[in-house]
Design a protein around this motif. Structure first.
Motif, PDB file in Angstrom:
ATOM      1  N   MET A 216       0.836  -1.174   0.000  1.00  0.00           N
ATOM      2  CA  MET A 216       0.000   0.000   0.000  1.00  0.00           C
ATOM      3  C   MET A 216       0.885   1.243   0.000  1.00  0.00           C
ATOM      4  O   MET A 216       1.856   1.329   0.728  1.00  0.00           O
ATOM      5  CB  MET A 216      -0.899  -0.011   1.233  1.00  0.00           C
ATOM      6  N   THR A 217       0.549   2.209  -0.836  1.00  0.00           N
ATOM      7  CA  THR A 217       1.322   3.437  -0.939  1.00  0.00           C
ATOM      8  C   THR A 217       0.847   4.440   0.100  1.00  0.00           C
ATOM      9  O   THR A 217      -0.346   4.704   0.217  1.00  0.00           O
ATOM     10  CB  THR A 217       1.163   4.059  -2.338  1.00  0.00           C
ATOM     11  N   GLN A 218       1.804   4.977   0.849  1.00  0.00           N
ATOM     12  CA  GLN A 218       1.458   5.982   1.856  1.00  0.00           C
ATOM     13  C   GLN A 218       1.476   7.353   1.202  1.00  0.00           C
ATOM     14  O   GLN A 218       2.434   7.720   0.527  1.00  0.00           O
ATOM     15  CB  GLN A 218       2.453   5.941   3.009  1.00  0.00           C
ATOM     16  N   LYS A 219       0.422   8.123   1.381  1.00  0.00           N
ATOM     17  CA  LYS A 219       0.336   9.457   0.806  1.00  0.00           C
ATOM     18  C   LYS A 219       0.853  10.473   1.808  1.00  0.00           C
ATOM     19  O   LYS A 219       0.737  10.299   3.013  1.00  0.00           O
ATOM     20  CB  LYS A 219      -1.097   9.787   0.426  1.00  0.00           C
ATOM     21  N   THR A 220       1.416  11.545   1.273  1.00  0.00           N
ATOM     22  CA  THR A 220       1.893  12.642   2.104  1.00  0.00           C
ATOM     23  C   THR A 220       0.894  13.778   2.006  1.00  0.00           C
ATOM     24  O   THR A 220       0.491  14.173   0.919  1.00  0.00           O
ATOM     25  CB  THR A 220       3.278  13.127   1.623  1.00  0.00           C
ATOM     26  N   LEU A 221       0.499  14.295   3.157  1.00  0.00           N
ATOM     27  CA  LEU A 221      -0.414  15.420   3.216  1.00  0.00           C
ATOM     28  C   LEU A 221       0.415  16.688   3.377  1.00  0.00           C
ATOM     29  O   LEU A 221       1.210  16.806   4.313  1.00  0.00           O
ATOM     30  CB  LEU A 221      -1.376  15.269   4.390  1.00  0.00           C
ATOM     31  N   LYS A 222       0.264  17.634   2.454  1.00  0.00           N
ATOM     32  CA  LYS A 222       0.969  18.906   2.555  1.00  0.00           C
ATOM     33  C   LYS A 222       0.164  19.848   3.435  1.00  0.00           C
ATOM     34  O   LYS A 222      -1.030  20.035   3.207  1.00  0.00           O
ATOM     35  CB  LYS A 222       1.181  19.519   1.175  1.00  0.00           C
ATOM     36  N   VAL A 223       0.830  20.425   4.437  1.00  0.00           N
ATOM     37  CA  VAL A 223       0.189  21.325   5.386  1.00  0.00           C
ATOM     38  C   VAL A 223       0.928  22.652   5.364  1.00  0.00           C
ATOM     39  O   VAL A 223       2.133  22.704   5.612  1.00  0.00           O
ATOM     40  CB  VAL A 223       0.209  20.731   6.816  1.00  0.00           C
ATOM     41  N   ALA A 224       0.205  23.724   5.050  1.00  0.00           N
ATOM     42  CA  ALA A 224       0.808  25.057   5.015  1.00  0.00           C
ATOM     43  C   ALA A 224       0.674  25.717   6.379  1.00  0.00           C
ATOM     44  O   ALA A 224      -0.411  25.730   6.967  1.00  0.00           O
ATOM     45  CB  ALA A 224       0.139  25.917   3.954  1.00  0.00           C
ATOM     46  N   VAL A 225       1.769  26.264   6.866  1.00  0.00           N
ATOM     47  CA  VAL A 225       1.776  26.991   8.127  1.00  0.00           C
ATOM     48  C   VAL A 225       1.649  28.471   7.777  1.00  0.00           C
ATOM     49  O   VAL A 225       2.558  29.059   7.195  1.00  0.00           O
ATOM     50  CB  VAL A 225       3.075  26.729   8.925  1.00  0.00           C
ATOM     51  N   ALA A 226       0.517  29.059   8.127  1.00  0.00           N
ATOM     52  CA  ALA A 226       0.234  30.447   7.748  1.00  0.00           C
ATOM     53  C   ALA A 226       0.231  31.382   8.946  1.00  0.00           C
ATOM     54  O   ALA A 226      -0.395  32.438   8.930  1.00  0.00           O
ATOM     55  CB  ALA A 226      -1.109  30.516   7.032  1.00  0.00           C
TER      56      ALA A 226
ATOM     57  N   SER B 261       8.410  15.349  13.103  1.00  0.00           N
ATOM     58  CA  SER B 261       8.913  14.094  13.672  1.00  0.00           C
ATOM     59  C   SER B 261       7.787  13.257  14.280  1.00  0.00           C
ATOM     60  O   SER B 261       7.834  12.033  14.239  1.00  0.00           O
ATOM     61  CB  SER B 261       9.994  14.369  14.714  1.00  0.00           C
ATOM     62  N   LEU B 262       6.762  13.926  14.810  1.00  0.00           N
ATOM     63  CA  LEU B 262       5.647  13.197  15.422  1.00  0.00           C
ATOM     64  C   LEU B 262       4.630  12.698  14.404  1.00  0.00           C
ATOM     65  O   LEU B 262       3.930  11.710  14.649  1.00  0.00           O
ATOM     66  CB  LEU B 262       4.942  14.085  16.453  1.00  0.00           C
ATOM     67  N   VAL B 263       4.522  13.400  13.269  1.00  0.00           N
ATOM     68  CA  VAL B 263       3.545  13.034  12.235  1.00  0.00           C
ATOM     69  C   VAL B 263       4.281  12.939  10.898  1.00  0.00           C
ATOM     70  O   VAL B 263       4.250  13.864  10.088  1.00  0.00           O
ATOM     71  CB  VAL B 263       2.394  14.068  12.163  1.00  0.00           C
ATOM     72  N   PRO B 264       4.959  11.828  10.646  1.00  0.00           N
ATOM     73  CA  PRO B 264       5.766  11.713   9.425  1.00  0.00           C
ATOM     74  C   PRO B 264       4.947  11.697   8.135  1.00  0.00           C
ATOM     75  O   PRO B 264       5.506  11.859   7.057  1.00  0.00           O
ATOM     76  CB  PRO B 264       6.527  10.400   9.622  1.00  0.00           C
ATOM     77  N   GLU B 265       3.620  11.547   8.234  1.00  0.00           N
ATOM     78  CA  GLU B 265       2.770  11.515   7.038  1.00  0.00           C
ATOM     79  C   GLU B 265       2.544  12.903   6.442  1.00  0.00           C
ATOM     80  O   GLU B 265       1.936  13.013   5.391  1.00  0.00           O
ATOM     81  CB  GLU B 265       1.393  10.908   7.362  1.00  0.00           C
ATOM     82  N   ILE B 266       2.999  13.947   7.130  1.00  0.00           N
ATOM     83  CA  ILE B 266       2.762  15.295   6.605  1.00  0.00           C
ATOM     84  C   ILE B 266       4.064  15.942   6.142  1.00  0.00           C
ATOM     85  O   ILE B 266       5.147  15.596   6.596  1.00  0.00           O
ATOM     86  CB  ILE B 266       2.070  16.217   7.637  1.00  0.00           C
ATOM     87  N   GLU B 267       3.895  16.864   5.223  1.00  0.00           N
ATOM     88  CA  GLU B 267       4.995  17.719   4.778  1.00  0.00           C
ATOM     89  C   GLU B 267       4.591  19.142   5.144  1.00  0.00           C
ATOM     90  O   GLU B 267       3.615  19.673   4.611  1.00  0.00           O
ATOM     91  CB  GLU B 267       5.195  17.600   3.271  1.00  0.00           C
ATOM     92  N   LEU B 268       5.310  19.738   6.088  1.00  0.00           N
ATOM     93  CA  LEU B 268       4.991  21.102   6.513  1.00  0.00           C
ATOM     94  C   LEU B 268       5.609  22.101   5.539  1.00  0.00           C
ATOM     95  O   LEU B 268       6.813  22.083   5.307  1.00  0.00           O
ATOM     96  CB  LEU B 268       5.556  21.388   7.909  1.00  0.00           C
ATOM     97  N   LEU B 269       4.782  22.950   4.980  1.00  0.00           N
ATOM     98  CA  LEU B 269       5.247  24.004   4.083  1.00  0.00           C
ATOM     99  C   LEU B 269       5.256  25.302   4.876  1.00  0.00           C
ATOM    100  O   LEU B 269       4.230  25.704   5.419  1.00  0.00           O
ATOM    101  CB  LEU B 269       4.302  24.127   2.885  1.00  0.00           C
ATOM    102  N   ARG B 270       6.428  25.936   4.943  1.00  0.00           N
ATOM    103  CA  ARG B 270       6.519  27.178   5.698  1.00  0.00           C
ATOM    104  C   ARG B 270       7.600  28.064   5.117  1.00  0.00           C
ATOM    105  O   ARG B 270       8.605  27.585   4.606  1.00  0.00           O
ATOM    106  CB  ARG B 270       6.793  26.926   7.164  1.00  0.00           C
ATOM    107  N   ASP B 271       7.336  29.345   5.185  1.00  0.00           N
ATOM    108  CA  ASP B 271       8.323  30.354   4.796  1.00  0.00           C
ATOM    109  C   ASP B 271       8.020  31.579   5.645  1.00  0.00           C
ATOM    110  O   ASP B 271       7.161  32.394   5.317  1.00  0.00           O
ATOM    111  CB  ASP B 271       8.229  30.684   3.307  1.00  0.00           C
ATOM    112  N   GLN B 272       8.698  31.662   6.762  1.00  0.00           N
ATOM    113  CA  GLN B 272       8.427  32.720   7.729  1.00  0.00           C
ATOM    114  C   GLN B 272       8.653  34.120   7.151  1.00  0.00           C
ATOM    115  O   GLN B 272       8.065  35.085   7.628  1.00  0.00           O
ATOM    116  CB  GLN B 272       9.283  32.525   8.990  1.00  0.00           C
ATOM    117  N   SER B 273       9.456  34.235   6.091  1.00  0.00           N
ATOM    118  CA  SER B 273       9.705  35.555   5.503  1.00  0.00           C
ATOM    119  C   SER B 273       8.465  36.108   4.800  1.00  0.00           C
ATOM    120  O   SER B 273       8.402  37.302   4.511  1.00  0.00           O
ATOM    121  CB  SER B 273      10.872  35.494   4.517  1.00  0.00           C
TER     122      SER B 273
END
Length: 61
Positions: A1-11, A24-36
């Motif tokens: 089974m293929t594990q999908k990655t959920l992209k989460v934007a930090v706004a 590290s706690l939720v490896p299924e997500i990819e956090l998208l962030r750019d504080q600038s």
């Protein structure tokens, strides 16, 4: 089974340490962030940020 990655934007301002902890706690997500791209906080919990903050057209894109 293929594990999908959920992209989460930090706004909202979030420290890099907290972003790393979340990843590290939720490896299924990819956090998208750019504080600038966020307005600077004027005081703790100022999530609206500096009202005079403007992004460049490149940042908006």
């Amino acid at each position: 089974m293929t594990q999908k990655t959920l992209k989460v934007a930090v706004a909202t301002p979030l420290s890099e340490a907290l972003c790393t902890l979340i990843e590290s706690l939720v490896p299924e997500i990819e956090l998208l962030r750019d504080q600038s791209l966020l307005p600077p906080m004027r005081h703790p919990a100022d999530f609206a940020g500096d009202p005079s903050f403007k992004r460049t057209p490149e940042q908006e894109a």
